[in-house]
Motif scaffolding. Structure first.
Motif, mmCIF file in Angstrom:
data_model
loop_
_atom_site.group_PDB
_atom_site.id
_atom_site.type_symbol
_atom_site.label_atom_id
_atom_site.label_comp_id
_atom_site.label_asym_id
_atom_site.label_seq_id
_atom_site.Cartn_x
_atom_site.Cartn_y
_atom_site.Cartn_z
ATOM 1 N N UNK A 68 64.437 8.949 103.444
ATOM 2 C CA UNK A 68 63.133 8.700 104.060
ATOM 3 C C UNK A 68 62.725 7.236 104.023
ATOM 4 N N UNK A 69 63.262 6.486 103.060
ATOM 5 C CA UNK A 69 62.791 5.126 102.843
ATOM 6 C C UNK A 69 63.945 4.148 102.710
ATOM 7 N N UNK A 70 63.615 2.870 102.930
ATOM 8 C CA UNK A 70 64.597 1.806 102.812
ATOM 9 C C UNK A 70 64.694 1.284 101.391
ATOM 10 N N UNK A 71 65.656 0.403 101.193
ATOM 11 C CA UNK A 71 65.941 -0.129 99.863
ATOM 12 C C UNK A 71 64.755 -0.905 99.284
ATOM 13 N N UNK A 72 64.029 -1.643 100.118
ATOM 14 C CA UNK A 72 62.906 -2.422 99.603
ATOM 15 C C UNK A 72 61.831 -1.527 99.000
ATOM 16 N N UNK A 96 72.369 -0.014 99.934
ATOM 17 C CA UNK A 96 72.618 -0.997 100.998
ATOM 18 C C UNK A 96 73.725 -0.536 101.939
ATOM 19 N N UNK A 97 74.687 0.210 101.403
ATOM 20 C CA UNK A 97 75.805 0.672 102.225
ATOM 21 C C UNK A 97 75.360 1.647 103.317
ATOM 22 N N UNK A 98 74.356 2.451 103.028
ATOM 23 C CA UNK A 98 73.940 3.479 103.976
ATOM 24 C C UNK A 98 72.580 3.201 104.617
ATOM 25 N N UNK A 99 71.996 2.053 104.306
ATOM 26 C CA UNK A 99 70.641 1.774 104.770
ATOM 27 C C UNK A 99 70.529 1.704 106.297
ATOM 28 N N UNK A 136 66.188 -7.592 108.889
ATOM 29 C CA UNK A 136 67.520 -7.592 109.494
ATOM 30 C C UNK A 136 67.907 -6.187 109.967
ATOM 31 N N UNK A 137 67.639 -5.198 109.178
ATOM 32 C CA UNK A 137 67.937 -3.809 109.562
ATOM 33 C C UNK A 137 67.093 -3.416 110.773
ATOM 34 N N UNK A 138 65.818 -3.766 110.747
ATOM 35 C CA UNK A 138 64.923 -3.440 111.854
ATOM 36 C C UNK A 138 65.409 -4.100 113.140
#
Length: 149
Positions: A68-72, A96-99, A136-138
Motif C-alpha cells: 500500500x505504501x512506498x519506502x519513504x 527498494x527492489x519492489x517499490x 524518481x518512482x513517481x
C-alpha cells in the motif's frame, strides 16, 4: 515485586495482540510504572525472553504495508516507532527492489489512465507522494505508464 509482575503482565497482554517497539511499549506502560527503572527492567526481561523484538516488528510493518505504501512512508513509520537505523536500512533494501512495481500497481488501481493535462498529472503525483513513493518512482510511473500498456 507485585508491581513488576503487574507491569510485565500488562506488557505481555499488549504484545499478545500485536508487535510493539520498545518505545511504544514504554509510552503505553509509563503511567502504570512506579519508576522508569522498573519499567526499563521489565522491558529488558521481555527482550531477553524474546517477547519484545524490534526485528519482528520491522518484519511485520514491512509485510503489512509494502503493498500500500512506498519506502519513504514505511521508513518514517519505523522511525516514529523508535526502530534502530540499521534495522530500517536492512528492511529498505528489500523494499527498494519492489517499490516501482508496487507503485505501478497502486497507480493502476487508483487511476489506470495516463494524465492528459498538468492538473491530472499533479493529482496523480500528489497521490503517489502521499503514499510515500519517491519523486524518481513517481516520474517513472507517470512517464512510462503509457509505454508499458
Amino acid at each position: 515485586m507485585n508491581i513488576k509482575l503487574s507491569l510485565q503482565t500488562r506488557a505481555v497482554s499488549l504484545l499478545a495482540r500485536r508487535e510493539y517497539s520498545r518505545l511504544e511499549l514504554e509510552k503505553k506502560l509509563a503511567s502504570h510504572a512506579q519508576t522508569p527503572e522498573a519499567l526499563s527492567e521489565v522491558l529488558d526481561v521481555l527482550e531477553q525472553r524474546g517477547l519484545l523484538s524490534a526485528e519482528r516488528l520491522v518484519e511485520q510493518v514491512v509485510h503489512g504495508r509494502r503493498h500500500k505504501y512506498g519506502a519513504q512512508r514505511i521508513r518514517h513509520e519505523l522511525k516514529e516507532k523508535g526502530i534502530a537505523d540499521h534495522l530500517i536500512s536492512t528492511a529498505m533494501v528489500d523494499l527498494k527492489e519492489t517499490e516501482l512495481q508496487t507503485a505501478r500497481e497502486i497507480w493502476r488501481k487508483k487511476f489506470g489512465v495516463i494524465p492528459e493535462n498538468l492538473k491530472e498529472r499533479s493529482k496523480q503525483a500528489r497521490f503517489l507522494a502521499g503514499r510515500g513513493f519517491s519523486a524518481e518512482i513517481i516520474r517513472q510511473i507517470l512517464v512510462c505508464s503509457d509505454e508499458e500498456e
